[in-house]
Design a protein around this motif. Structure first.
Motif, short mmCIF file in Angstrom:
data_model
loop_
_atom_site.label_atom_id
_atom_site.label_comp_id
_atom_site.label_asym_id
_atom_site.label_seq_id
_atom_site.Cartn_x
_atom_site.Cartn_y
_atom_site.Cartn_z
N LYS A 325 10.04 0.54 -5.56
CA LYS A 325 9.22 -0.56 -6.11
C LYS A 325 9.17 -1.74 -5.13
CE LYS A 325 10.08 0.80 -10.89
NZ LYS A 325 10.97 1.92 -10.65
N CYS A 326 8.81 -1.45 -3.92
CA CYS A 326 8.74 -2.47 -2.86
C CYS A 326 7.77 -3.59 -3.29
CB CYS A 326 8.21 -1.88 -1.56
SG CYS A 326 8.98 -0.33 -1.13
N LYS A 327 7.99 -4.77 -2.75
CA LYS A 327 7.14 -5.91 -3.11
C LYS A 327 5.67 -5.61 -2.78
CE LYS A 327 7.36 -10.84 -2.72
NZ LYS A 327 7.64 -11.87 -1.74
N GLU A 328 5.48 -5.05 -1.61
CA GLU A 328 4.13 -4.62 -1.24
C GLU A 328 4.20 -3.14 -0.86
OE1 GLU A 328 2.12 -5.88 2.43
OE2 GLU A 328 0.66 -6.84 1.13
N CYS A 329 3.50 -2.29 -1.60
CA CYS A 329 3.60 -0.84 -1.34
C CYS A 329 2.85 -0.49 -0.05
CB CYS A 329 3.02 -0.06 -2.52
SG CYS A 329 2.99 1.72 -2.18
N LYS A 330 3.62 0.01 0.91
CA LYS A 330 3.05 0.35 2.22
C LYS A 330 2.02 1.49 2.09
CE LYS A 330 4.57 1.23 6.88
NZ LYS A 330 5.59 1.69 7.77
N ILE A 331 2.33 2.44 1.20
CA ILE A 331 1.46 3.62 1.08
C ILE A 331 0.10 3.24 0.47
CG2 ILE A 331 1.31 5.97 0.17
CD1 ILE A 331 3.54 5.34 2.32
N GLU A 332 0.16 2.35 -0.51
CA GLU A 332 -1.10 1.90 -1.13
C GLU A 332 -2.00 1.29 -0.05
OE1 GLU A 332 -0.52 -0.80 -4.37
OE2 GLU A 332 -2.63 -0.68 -4.96
N LYS A 333 -1.36 0.60 0.89
CA LYS A 333 -2.11 -0.08 1.95
C LYS A 333 -2.64 0.90 3.01
CE LYS A 333 -1.61 -4.27 4.56
NZ LYS A 333 -0.68 -4.96 5.41
N ILE A 334 -1.82 1.89 3.37
CA ILE A 334 -2.24 2.73 4.51
C ILE A 334 -2.99 4.01 4.12
CG2 ILE A 334 -0.47 1.90 6.12
CD1 ILE A 334 1.08 4.49 5.62
N CYS A 335 -2.90 4.42 2.85
CA CYS A 335 -3.57 5.69 2.49
C CYS A 335 -5.06 5.59 2.90
CB CYS A 335 -3.46 5.95 0.99
SG CYS A 335 -4.47 7.38 0.51
N PRO A 336 -5.52 6.49 3.76
CA PRO A 336 -6.88 6.33 4.32
C PRO A 336 -8.01 6.55 3.34
CG PRO A 336 -5.87 8.37 5.07
CD PRO A 336 -4.80 7.62 4.35
N ASP A 338 -7.63 5.66 -0.08
CA ASP A 338 -7.31 4.85 -1.27
C ASP A 338 -6.88 5.73 -2.45
OD1 ASP A 338 -7.98 2.52 0.09
OD2 ASP A 338 -10.08 2.62 -0.53
N ALA A 339 -6.08 6.76 -2.16
CA ALA A 339 -5.71 7.72 -3.21
C ALA A 339 -4.37 7.40 -3.86
CB ALA A 339 -5.65 9.13 -2.61
N PHE A 340 -3.66 6.36 -3.38
CA PHE A 340 -2.29 6.15 -3.88
C PHE A 340 -2.07 4.79 -4.52
CE2 PHE A 340 2.18 5.08 -3.64
CZ PHE A 340 2.75 6.22 -4.21
N PRO A 342 1.47 3.03 -6.56
CA PRO A 342 2.85 3.38 -6.92
C PRO A 342 3.04 3.65 -8.41
CG PRO A 342 2.70 1.13 -6.08
CD PRO A 342 1.38 1.75 -5.86
N LYS A 343 2.30 2.94 -9.27
CA LYS A 343 2.48 3.17 -10.71
C LYS A 343 1.84 4.48 -11.16
CE LYS A 343 3.23 -1.35 -12.68
NZ LYS A 343 2.49 -2.55 -12.97
N GLU A 344 0.63 4.73 -10.72
CA GLU A 344 -0.10 5.93 -11.16
C GLU A 344 0.23 7.16 -10.31
OE1 GLU A 344 -2.86 3.30 -10.38
OE2 GLU A 344 -2.35 2.40 -12.29
N GLY A 345 0.64 6.96 -9.07
CA GLY A 345 0.90 8.09 -8.17
C GLY A 345 -0.34 8.46 -7.37
N ILE A 346 -0.46 9.75 -7.06
CA ILE A 346 -1.55 10.22 -6.17
C ILE A 346 -2.75 10.64 -7.00
CG2 ILE A 346 -2.18 11.95 -4.43
CD1 ILE A 346 0.93 12.20 -3.92
N ASP A 347 -3.91 10.12 -6.64
CA ASP A 347 -5.16 10.54 -7.27
C ASP A 347 -5.67 11.74 -6.45
OD1 ASP A 347 -7.72 10.95 -8.09
OD2 ASP A 347 -8.33 8.84 -8.05
N PHE A 348 -5.48 12.94 -6.99
CA PHE A 348 -5.83 14.13 -6.21
C PHE A 348 -7.34 14.34 -6.06
CE2 PHE A 348 -1.36 15.02 -7.10
CZ PHE A 348 -0.94 15.27 -5.81
N LYS A 349 -8.14 13.58 -6.80
CA LYS A 349 -9.59 13.66 -6.57
C LYS A 349 -9.95 12.98 -5.25
CE LYS A 349 -11.25 13.83 -11.29
NZ LYS A 349 -11.04 12.81 -12.31
N LYS A 350 -9.08 12.01 -4.86
CA LYS A 350 -9.35 11.28 -3.61
C LYS A 350 -8.48 11.77 -2.44
CE LYS A 350 -10.70 6.77 -5.50
NZ LYS A 350 -10.21 5.39 -5.63
#
Ligand code: SF4
Ligand code: SF4
Length: 408
Positions: A325-336, A338-340, A342-350
């Motif tokens: 639960k990082c202050k700013e989720c790195k993955i949300e920022k870098i996912c090319p 916009d599929a991630f 942290p609360k919902e997880g991975i949107d496999f449609k994207k």
């Protein structure tokens, strides 16, 4: 066309009409131990990846006739288009071409790929136009309001692409990576669907040619011929209606050098003789994947597509209990794509299966492989092709042929 022909395309079309055509996807045919020309009529091949040579051609109304002479500048959700070539003098409408690689003037992460996906999803698009008289026109448009919305790929479905390494110290920003390629020789990115790729299954282009049919992002498409730069790397020029596309197969992909675009293509290969059948049996282990230095595109090594695709995961797994639960989720920022979140997880449609998240956070797991280069083991940290989408569209094409909805 090869001379030792055992079947013709019209015979296969008759079988499609009667409902007794034998169709296999490229993935299926590779697993068959013994197969003859009599057993198989069509093999459906596919590819999905970053395809920078993607553009869209539009025509739509933005005002009443006579309101202006012609448009000089136009933006769709901030992404610039090129008005013309037809001036539409005093018609109140505009012809334009938009590049899949163009960036929004308002948001450097939003570009043509994201825009085309939004258009295909039926979202309303903000239009800003400047006329030659200096008038500003602002309106909203939906794909249903567009008289023309066609996609033209000038360079699509490369037969074989490359892997990239950075030979120098530091991080190299590039379209061939999302977060930049760390060097010297710290991580590898690559593109290409290997044994599934259409031109890899018909390398001499016996059956894939001018006028051949295909699916581009789910829409029936026509192959116009060889794409640009084909003398160096064979690829195709393809056109299709955007209105018939499925948004899952297309989208934006953020790279270290700005937003790019991905597409998915499926092409049927009619099995007319033994030579064509032998070609579609090719496996990843026989397909070379050159490694280039990303700094000057010089070839510095060679592996095969088996090194990057065999035994790996197609999609990541998010272990929510391991999330810090990082202050700013790195993955949300870098996912090319916009599929991630942290609360919902991975949107496999994207999700594109690029694997970048798995190399930046311990809460995400994915087997992405390691390749050997100069006796060192180098992790594969970015995949710019998606075999899951390629397989899905190949299967969709197989079903359409079997159901008599797609003729050769
Ligand atoms: S997913 Fe990873 S980066 Fe994002 S909040 Fe959780 S631990 Fe942090
Ligand atoms: S693999 Fe990870 S980083 Fe890549 S698109 Fe999917 S969620 Fe995003």
């Amino acid at each position: 066309m090869n001379s030792d022909k055992l079947k013709s395309i019209s015979e296969i079309n008759e079988k499609i009409e009667k409902g007794d055509v034998q169709v296999f996807t490229a993935s299926e045919i590779k697993k068959m131990s013994k197969v003859s020309v009599e057993d198989v009529d069509v093999v459906t091949t596919g590819t999905c990846g970053i395809m920078s040579g993607t553009s869209a051609i539009f025509h739509f109304k933005i005002s009443e006739p006579g309101a202006f002479r012609k448009v000089k500048e136009i933006y769709l959700n901030g992404v610039p288009g090129f008005p013309g070539p037809c001036p539409n003098e005093n018609l109140g409408s505009v012809d334009l071409i938009v590049y899949g690689t163009s960036k929004s003037i308002y948001d450097h992460n939003y570009g043509g790929g994201f825009l085309f996906k939004d258009i295909i999803e039926g979202k309303n698009i903000q239009i800003e136009a400047k006329t030659v008289e200096g008038r500003k026109i602002e309106t909203e448009i939906n794909i249903e309001d567009m008289e023309t919305s066609k996609m033209l790929g000038t360079r699509m479905a490369f037969q074989n692409y490359s892997a990239f390494l950075n030979s120098k110290k530091g991080i190299k920003k590039t379209i061939f990576s999302v977060t930049g390629l760390r060097g010297p020789f710290k991580e590898l990115s690559f593109s290409g669907c290997g044994e599934l790729n259409p031109l890899q299954n018909d390398p001499e282009m016996y059956v894939i040619n001018v006028g051949s049919k295909a699916l581009l992002n789910g829409s029936e498409a026509i192959i116009l011929g060889l794409g640009t730069r084909s003398s160096k790397k064979p690829n195709l020029m393809i056109m299709a209606e955007m209105k018939d596309m499925e948004s899952y197969y297309i989208g934006g992909f953020k790279t270290g050098s700005g937003p790019e675009i991905f597409n998915t293509i499926a092409i049927p290969i009619p099995i007319l003789n033994k030579k064509i059948l032998n070609n579609v049996l090719i496996k990843n282990s026989k397909i070379p994947l050159p490694i280039l230095d990303v700094n000057d595109r010089r070839e510095i090594g060679k592996i095969t597509y088996a090194d990057v695709w065999n035994g790996v995961d197609k999609r990541p797994k998010y272990k929510k209990d391991k999330c810090l639960k990082c202050k700013e989720c790195k993955i949300e920022k870098i996912c090319p794509t916009d599929a991630f979140k942290p609360k919902e997880g991975i949107d496999f449609k994207k999700c594109f299966g690029c694997s970048v998240c798995a190399h930046h956070c311990k809460a995400i797991e994915m087997k992405t492989g390691v390749v050997e280069f100069n006796s060192a083991k180098i992790p594969v940290t970015c995949r710019q092709s998606d075999i899951k989408r390629a397989e899905k569209l190949s299967l969709e094409l197989k079903k359409r042929i079997e159901n008599g909805e797609f003729y050769l």
